[in-house]
Motif scaffolding. Structure first.
Motif, PDB file in Angstrom:
ATOM      1  N   PRO A   2      21.173  17.592  28.920  1.00 24.01           N
ATOM      2  CA  PRO A   2      21.777  17.127  30.184  1.00 24.01           C
ATOM      3  C   PRO A   2      20.853  17.349  31.378  1.00 24.01           C
ATOM      4  CG  PRO A   2      22.749  19.209  29.472  1.00 24.01           C
ATOM      5  CD  PRO A   2      21.875  18.743  28.351  1.00 24.01           C
ATOM      6  N   ARG A   3      20.950  16.464  32.312  1.00 25.20           N
ATOM      7  CA  ARG A   3      20.162  16.564  33.550  1.00 25.20           C
ATOM      8  C   ARG A   3      21.138  16.483  34.705  1.00 25.20           C
ATOM      9  NH1 ARG A   3      15.195  12.557  34.524  1.00 25.20           N
ATOM     10  NH2 ARG A   3      14.480  13.759  32.709  1.00 25.20           N
ATOM     11  N   GLU A   4      21.013  17.408  35.647  1.00 28.91           N
ATOM     12  CA  GLU A   4      21.937  17.464  36.777  1.00 28.91           C
ATOM     13  C   GLU A   4      21.177  17.750  38.065  1.00 28.91           C
ATOM     14  OE1 GLU A   4      25.155  20.140  36.394  1.00 28.91           O
ATOM     15  OE2 GLU A   4      25.505  19.714  34.260  1.00 28.91           O
ATOM     16  N   ASN A   5      21.804  17.376  39.177  1.00 30.79           N
ATOM     17  CA  ASN A   5      21.326  17.793  40.488  1.00 30.79           C
ATOM     18  C   ASN A   5      21.892  19.190  40.737  1.00 30.79           C
ATOM     19  OD1 ASN A   5      20.536  18.179  43.097  1.00 30.79           O
ATOM     20  ND2 ASN A   5      21.614  16.413  43.948  1.00 30.79           N
ATOM     21  N   LEU A   6      21.127  20.183  40.315  1.00 30.87           N
ATOM     22  CA  LEU A   6      21.628  21.553  40.355  1.00 30.87           C
ATOM     23  C   LEU A   6      21.884  22.023  41.782  1.00 30.87           C
ATOM     24  CD1 LEU A   6      19.308  23.176  37.661  1.00 30.87           C
ATOM     25  CD2 LEU A   6      21.713  22.504  37.396  1.00 30.87           C
ATOM     26  N   THR A   7      22.930  22.836  41.914  1.00 31.72           N
ATOM     27  CA  THR A   7      23.263  23.472  43.192  1.00 31.72           C
ATOM     28  C   THR A   7      23.567  24.936  42.929  1.00 31.72           C
ATOM     29  OG1 THR A   7      25.622  22.994  43.007  1.00 31.72           O
ATOM     30  CG2 THR A   7      24.235  21.303  44.085  1.00 31.72           C
ATOM     31  N   ARG A  10      26.967  25.249  41.393  1.00 24.46           N
ATOM     32  CA  ARG A  10      26.988  24.902  39.969  1.00 24.46           C
ATOM     33  C   ARG A  10      26.386  26.024  39.126  1.00 24.46           C
ATOM     34  NH1 ARG A  10      28.678  23.513  35.293  1.00 24.46           N
ATOM     35  NH2 ARG A  10      27.387  22.088  34.029  1.00 24.46           N
ATOM     36  N   ILE A  26      20.017  23.347  30.990  1.00 25.41           N
ATOM     37  CA  ILE A  26      20.346  22.175  31.794  1.00 25.41           C
ATOM     38  C   ILE A  26      19.128  21.830  32.626  1.00 25.41           C
ATOM     39  CG2 ILE A  26      21.838  21.228  33.602  1.00 25.41           C
ATOM     40  CD1 ILE A  26      24.014  23.153  32.703  1.00 25.41           C
ATOM     41  N   ASP A  28      17.002  20.164  35.695  1.00 29.15           N
ATOM     42  CA  ASP A  28      17.185  19.792  37.103  1.00 29.15           C
ATOM     43  C   ASP A  28      16.701  18.360  37.316  1.00 29.15           C
ATOM     44  OD1 ASP A  28      17.696  20.043  39.857  1.00 29.15           O
ATOM     45  OD2 ASP A  28      15.635  20.705  40.237  1.00 29.15           O
ATOM     46  N   SER A  29      17.494  17.579  38.004  1.00 30.77           N
ATOM     47  CA  SER A  29      17.112  16.184  38.248  1.00 30.77           C
ATOM     48  C   SER A  29      16.184  16.046  39.456  1.00 30.77           C
ATOM     49  CB  SER A  29      18.370  15.324  38.471  1.00 30.77           C
ATOM     50  OG  SER A  29      19.078  15.785  39.620  1.00 30.77           O
TER      51      SER A  29
END
Length: 474
Positions: A2-7, A10, A26, A28-29
């Motif tokens: 999975p790729r996400e806009n990490l915060t 989150r 995970i 980072d996008s």
């Protein structure tokens, strides 16, 4: 994967990896190759997936399969840092820096280790340790009794006392100046050097300020020229001595008869150890440290002689000082300590006396009070009386001037001052003109006694009558 806009929100919400599963990741996008890894224990770490060089620091060679086709080089993961120890923002910044290093063919882990090693080396290379290296290599050498530089011990003393050690300022309300000893040498700035120079100027020691700048400049030049300690430039490079200190002018200050009488009275009031130490300065024509650091073993009271080894003098030979009556009486009156060898001390002889800055303030105050009392006794206005500023070294100049006034030859006077003369270099020995020096110092002792204890008006001074001298004010 999975790729996400990490915060940060989150990241805080991420659950531990399921039981039986070692970890999950995970991506980072925002920054390619940056992952957050979560273990079964809930530990969260940032890692970078990239093609790193091999352990030997070389970039991995191109590999081919059995058909001659280029095989992809497998990327590897490297830990950037644990979440909590660093923030998401820090992890992204570090990841970008690492990617840039990899693009230049450098291994970030190796480069960071090298930077840390250099920083550790920088911190270990303190100003104090570097100065000690310099003194051993250039100034003093292996044998302290035979310093490499003629003024080696004076250079060493000034660098240690003024630059390395903390300095207690005797002036009311003036804070202690911290020494530079434990500072990394690369962290010593122009401002640090100027604080020491300004401190000397504030004390009225202009000549000392010039000397201090010259000594520390020579040290930094040695370090830079030899590419030592990672030092690339000297903090003294842009300090112009003439502009910040002023032109080096030869001092001409000598004390008058009235001032000498006031000096003698003041030293009596000061008491031990500073009073008699100051008197010995005037009686022997020597320098402050040479007198203040006098040990008992240098004194030969049966011969009325003080023998100072070359290591304590600004010269290549021992120096012998005949003790005049006043000098002999001054030394003889002092207590002999059992804790150490030093004559002038506040530590039972263990260490020589110091703190002459404060002592000089007391001397000036007592001299001015004595001058005012004399003015009042003679019917003058004491409020109009002042004491012209003078430094300790002016006492030496005063004594030298008086020797000339007493008809002492230049050769003898310069030998008393421990000045080796060119015309005597070839035949110079430690006891040259010793009898003449003894006579000259006794003559000066008698003249000084006449000044500080003048005879009644109906008695003619034997010194003045025999020498035809009526005024010794210089």
């Amino acid at each position: 994967m999975p790729r996400e806009n990490l915060t940060d929100r989150r990241l805080k919400a991420l659950k531990p990896a399921p039981k039986g599963k070692d970890r999950y990741e995970i991506q980072d996008s925002i920054v390619p190759g940056l992952f957050v890894r979560v273990t079964e224990a809930g530990k969260k770490s940032f890692v970078l997936l990239a093609r790193f060089p091999t352990k030997d620091g070389q970039v991995r060679p191109i590999q081919y399969d059995e058909k001659g086709r280029q095989k992809p080089i497998s990327p590897t993961r490297r830990l950037i840092g644990e979440y909590g120890a660093i923030t998401l923002e820090d992890a992204r910044r570090i990841a970008r820096e690492w990617i840039a290093m990899l693009g230049r063919g450098a291994d970030p882990v190796v480069q960071i280790a090298e930077v840390k090693a250099k920083e550790l080396e920088r911190q270990e290379n303190t100003f104090k340790s570097a100065v000690e290296d310099y003194l051993a290599a250039v100034v003093i050498g292996k044998d302290p009794d035979k310093p490499l530089l003629r003024q080696g011990h004076e250079v060493a003393r000034c660098l240690k006392l003024e630059f390395i050690e903390d300095r207690l300022d005797p002036r009311p309300g003036v804070a202690k100046r911290s020494g530079l000893g434990q500072r990394p040498i690369t962290g010593v700035s122009k401002a640090d050097i100027m604080r020491v120079i300004d401190d000397a100027m504030t004390r009225g020691a202009k000549t000392m300020a010039h000397n201090l700048l010259a000594y520390v400049r020579a040290f930094f030049n040695w370090a830079v020229d030899g590419e030592r300690y990672g030092l690339e430039a000297s903090p003294c490079d842009r300090i112009n001595a003439k502009k910040v200190i002023g032109k080096k002018v030869k001092r001409k200050r000598v004390l008058t008869d009235d001032e000498l009488a006031a000096f003698w009275e003041a030293t009596e009031k000061m008491g031990y150890p500073y009073g008699p130490a100051y008197r010995m300065l005037l009686l022997t024509c020597l320098r402050l440290n040479e007198v203040a650091q006098m040990p008992r073993q240098e004194l030969h009271m049966d011969k009325r002689l003080w023998s100072i080894p070359a290591a304590r003098m600004k010269k290549d030979n021992d120096h012998h000082v005949p003790l005049s009556d006043l000098a002999f009486q001054t030394i003889e009156s002092l207590h002999q300590f059992v804790g150490g060898p030093y004559v002038f001390t506040t530590t039972d002889g263990l260490k020589p006396v110091n703190g002459f800055s404060k002592a000089k303030e007391i001397l000036d105050r007592e001299m001015l009070a004595a001058l005012k009392r004399k003015a009042k006794d003679s019917g003058k206005d004491p409020d109009q009386v002042t004491l012209q500023p003078f430094v300790n070294h002016d006492l030496r100049r005063t004594a030298r001037t008086r020797l000339s006034g007493l008809g002492v030859s230049k050769v003898v006077a310069e030998l008393i001052m421990a000045h080796t003369q060119k015309d005597l270099d070839a035949v110079y020995d430690q006891f040259a003109y010793l009898d003449e020096r003894r006579e000259a110092l006794e003559r000066w002792s008698m003249a000084l006694r006449t000044i500080v204890q003048p005879p009644p008006d109906n008695v003619v001074s034997l010194t003045n009558r025999d020498r035809g001298l009526t005024n010794l004010s210089g």
